[in-house]
Design a protein around this motif. Structure first.
Motif, mmCIF file in Angstrom:
data_model
loop_
_atom_site.group_PDB
_atom_site.id
_atom_site.type_symbol
_atom_site.label_atom_id
_atom_site.label_comp_id
_atom_site.label_asym_id
_atom_site.label_seq_id
_atom_site.Cartn_x
_atom_site.Cartn_y
_atom_site.Cartn_z
ATOM 1 N N SER A 216 16.225 46.589 21.714
ATOM 2 C CA SER A 216 17.470 46.019 21.164
ATOM 3 C C SER A 216 17.811 44.694 21.843
ATOM 4 C CB SER A 216 18.627 47.015 21.333
ATOM 5 O OG SER A 216 18.978 47.182 22.690
ATOM 6 N N ARG A 217 17.540 44.598 23.152
ATOM 7 C CA ARG A 217 17.852 43.369 23.871
ATOM 8 C C ARG A 217 16.876 42.245 23.502
ATOM 9 N NH1 ARG A 217 22.247 43.126 24.051
ATOM 10 N NH2 ARG A 217 21.997 41.272 25.371
ATOM 11 N N MET A 218 15.578 42.561 23.443
ATOM 12 C CA MET A 218 14.590 41.539 23.114
ATOM 13 C C MET A 218 14.740 41.082 21.667
ATOM 14 S SD MET A 218 11.200 42.751 25.268
ATOM 15 C CE MET A 218 10.290 41.225 24.904
ATOM 16 N N LYS A 219 15.106 42.001 20.790
ATOM 17 C CA LYS A 219 15.340 41.619 19.394
ATOM 18 C C LYS A 219 16.522 40.669 19.298
ATOM 19 C CE LYS A 219 16.120 43.547 14.790
ATOM 20 N NZ LYS A 219 16.322 44.795 13.997
ATOM 21 N N ALA A 220 17.579 40.971 20.051
ATOM 22 C CA ALA A 220 18.759 40.101 20.045
ATOM 23 C C ALA A 220 18.436 38.719 20.601
ATOM 24 C CB ALA A 220 19.880 40.742 20.866
ATOM 25 N N ASP A 221 17.457 38.656 21.523
ATOM 26 C CA ASP A 221 17.056 37.387 22.124
ATOM 27 C C ASP A 221 15.979 36.661 21.311
ATOM 28 O OD1 ASP A 221 18.820 37.845 24.181
ATOM 29 O OD2 ASP A 221 17.305 38.553 25.597
ATOM 30 N N GLY A 222 15.630 37.209 20.157
ATOM 31 C CA GLY A 222 14.605 36.590 19.319
ATOM 32 C C GLY A 222 13.195 36.805 19.839
ATOM 33 N N LYS A 223 12.995 37.852 20.627
ATOM 34 C CA LYS A 223 11.686 38.125 21.212
ATOM 35 C C LYS A 223 11.092 39.443 20.705
ATOM 36 C CE LYS A 223 12.541 35.536 25.476
ATOM 37 N NZ LYS A 223 12.586 35.585 26.964
ATOM 38 N N GLU A 224 11.440 39.771 19.464
ATOM 39 C CA GLU A 224 10.950 41.018 18.875
ATOM 40 C C GLU A 224 9.421 41.028 18.792
ATOM 41 O OE1 GLU A 224 11.822 43.798 14.918
ATOM 42 O OE2 GLU A 224 12.579 41.734 15.049
ATOM 43 N N LYS A 225 8.829 39.897 18.442
ATOM 44 C CA LYS A 225 7.369 39.812 18.345
ATOM 45 C C LYS A 225 6.717 40.101 19.692
ATOM 46 C CE LYS A 225 3.565 36.678 17.132
ATOM 47 N NZ LYS A 225 3.208 35.293 16.676
ATOM 48 N N ARG A 226 7.292 39.528 20.758
ATOM 49 C CA ARG A 226 6.738 39.754 22.100
ATOM 50 C C ARG A 226 6.853 41.223 22.499
ATOM 51 N NH1 ARG A 226 2.889 39.492 25.418
ATOM 52 N NH2 ARG A 226 3.457 39.471 27.627
ATOM 53 N N PHE A 227 7.942 41.872 22.101
ATOM 54 C CA PHE A 227 8.126 43.298 22.372
ATOM 55 C C PHE A 227 6.961 44.104 21.805
ATOM 56 C CE2 PHE A 227 9.428 47.491 20.886
ATOM 57 C CZ PHE A 227 10.014 48.041 22.010
ATOM 58 N N PHE A 228 6.632 43.862 20.538
ATOM 59 C CA PHE A 228 5.550 44.625 19.912
ATOM 60 C C PHE A 228 4.183 44.242 20.468
ATOM 61 C CE2 PHE A 228 8.848 45.206 16.587
ATOM 62 C CZ PHE A 228 8.860 46.593 16.597
ATOM 63 N N GLU A 229 4.032 43.009 20.925
ATOM 64 C CA GLU A 229 2.778 42.614 21.577
ATOM 65 C C GLU A 229 2.549 43.437 22.845
ATOM 66 O OE1 GLU A 229 2.514 37.877 20.257
ATOM 67 O OE2 GLU A 229 3.185 38.439 22.278
ATOM 68 N N ILE A 230 3.613 43.632 23.624
ATOM 69 C CA ILE A 230 3.489 44.402 24.868
ATOM 70 C C ILE A 230 3.196 45.864 24.559
ATOM 71 C CG2 ILE A 230 4.748 45.227 26.905
ATOM 72 C CD1 ILE A 230 6.210 42.515 26.929
ATOM 73 N N LEU A 231 3.849 46.402 23.526
ATOM 74 C CA LEU A 231 3.541 47.775 23.126
ATOM 75 C C LEU A 231 2.078 47.909 22.714
ATOM 76 C CD1 LEU A 231 6.566 48.392 23.332
ATOM 77 C CD2 LEU A 231 6.392 49.591 21.144
ATOM 78 N N GLU A 232 1.593 46.930 21.972
ATOM 79 C CA GLU A 232 0.201 46.962 21.523
ATOM 80 C C GLU A 232 -0.762 46.869 22.704
ATOM 81 O OE1 GLU A 232 -2.752 44.635 18.358
ATOM 82 O OE2 GLU A 232 -0.614 44.167 18.455
ATOM 83 N N GLN A 233 -0.428 46.040 23.693
ATOM 84 C CA GLN A 233 -1.262 45.936 24.890
ATOM 85 C C GLN A 233 -1.378 47.282 25.612
ATOM 86 O OE1 GLN A 233 0.553 42.902 27.313
ATOM 87 N NE2 GLN A 233 0.211 41.293 25.788
ATOM 88 N N ASN A 234 -0.343 48.103 25.487
ATOM 89 C CA ASN A 234 -0.316 49.403 26.141
ATOM 90 C C ASN A 234 -0.659 50.560 25.182
ATOM 91 O OD1 ASN A 234 0.863 49.116 29.093
ATOM 92 N ND2 ASN A 234 1.956 47.626 27.814
ATOM 93 N N ASN A 235 -1.210 50.188 24.013
ATOM 94 C CA ASN A 235 -1.667 51.199 23.045
ATOM 95 C C ASN A 235 -0.557 52.137 22.584
ATOM 96 O OD1 ASN A 235 -4.476 50.355 23.106
ATOM 97 N ND2 ASN A 235 -4.584 51.305 25.131
ATOM 98 N N ILE A 236 0.641 51.578 22.434
ATOM 99 C CA ILE A 236 1.770 52.352 21.921
ATOM 100 C C ILE A 236 2.075 51.877 20.520
ATOM 101 C CG2 ILE A 236 4.214 52.901 22.197
ATOM 102 C CD1 ILE A 236 3.862 52.564 25.193
ATOM 103 N N LYS A 237 2.088 52.806 19.590
ATOM 104 C CA LYS A 237 2.355 52.471 18.206
ATOM 105 C C LYS A 237 3.747 52.928 17.820
ATOM 106 C CE LYS A 237 -2.526 52.903 16.908
ATOM 107 N NZ LYS A 237 -3.503 53.606 16.033
#
Length: 241
Positions: A216-237
């Motif tokens: 919620s915080r990263m989305k509010a900061d316009g960093k939603e894409k980066r959030f999902f990149e980090i999840l993908e790096q950690n194999n979290i879907k």
């Protein structure tokens, strides 16, 4: 679990018993989440750490008796009384690591943070790999608002116990609450989440909640894409992507 609380007479839960199926995992995690939020006994059980090493338990009968009495006072949350007995136990056997650990816990509860750190460090002198002091030292540093030291202590825990999620979970919270560093917090919390899953630990729920908050915080900061990149790096879907 919602069907168990309804008024219909034929309420029932139907589960796919294939543990790899999406349905099984969905309902398993839903029930686990509810238990983690609602059951104090479960929280106490999963927090217990009774792993023994060479000097964990004393061979000195009197020291053990004093320790056992301390444990009884600890269960009653009488930390002053418990600390007295743990102190007597280590006076009787200075290499009694579990007694030092519990003395540290009592001092922490009594907000005697310097004494708590001294007890935990004494335990580590006896057993450098003792997981209880390694887990608790960064907690004491946080109470003292020494966040750099807390983070360093969590990194030491990660190095000593790379398969223990607590080092990653704790570091993630330090990054989040005291550095407002969402990316580093998310990296550590993703690692903690995956280890909780691997260990079938209900604490997965805690990591999941914090990850959702970071989203919620990263989305509010316009960093939603980066959030999902980090999840993908950690194999979290996630289905929200």
């Amino acid at each position: 679990y919602a069907s168990m609380t309804g008024k219909a007479k034929d309420n029932r839960i139907e589960l796919n018993v294939d543990k790899n199926s999406a349905e099984y995992r969905h309902y398993y995690f839903e029930i686990e989440r509810w238990l983690k939020d609602s059951c104090a006994s479960l929280n106490l059980a999963v927090a217990a750490n009774n792993e023994e090493n060479k000097h964990s338990v004393s061979r000195n009968k009197k020291a053990r008796e004093l320790y056992d009495t301390g444990i009884e006072w600890l269960k009653k949350e009488n930390y002053e009384k418990a600390a007295q007995y743990f102190k007597k136990a280590v006076d009787e056997d200075e290499k009694f690591a579990f007694a030092w650990d519990n003395l540290g816990i009592c001092y922490r509860k009594l907000e005697k943070y310097d004494e708590a750190l001294a007890a935990y460090n004494k335990s580590l002198e006896i057993d450098p790999d003792g997981i209880t002091p390694l887990q608790n030292i960064p907690v004491v540093y946080q109470y003292q608002k020494k966040f750099d030291k807390a983070l360093g202590a969590y990194k030491l825990l990660q190095a000593r116990y790379p398969n223990d999620p607590e080092g990653f979970y704790g570091a993630g919270l330090v990054y989040l609450n005291n550095e407002t560093d969402y990316e580093n917090a998310l990296q550590d919390l993703c690692k903690a989440y995956n280890l909780y899953i691997k260990n079938s630990s209900p604490y997965r729920v805690d990591a999941e909640k914090v990850i959702n908050y970071i989203y919620s915080r990263m989305k509010a900061d316009g960093k939603e894409k980066r959030f999902f990149e980090i999840l993908e790096q950690n194999n979290i879907k996630t289905s929200d992507k």
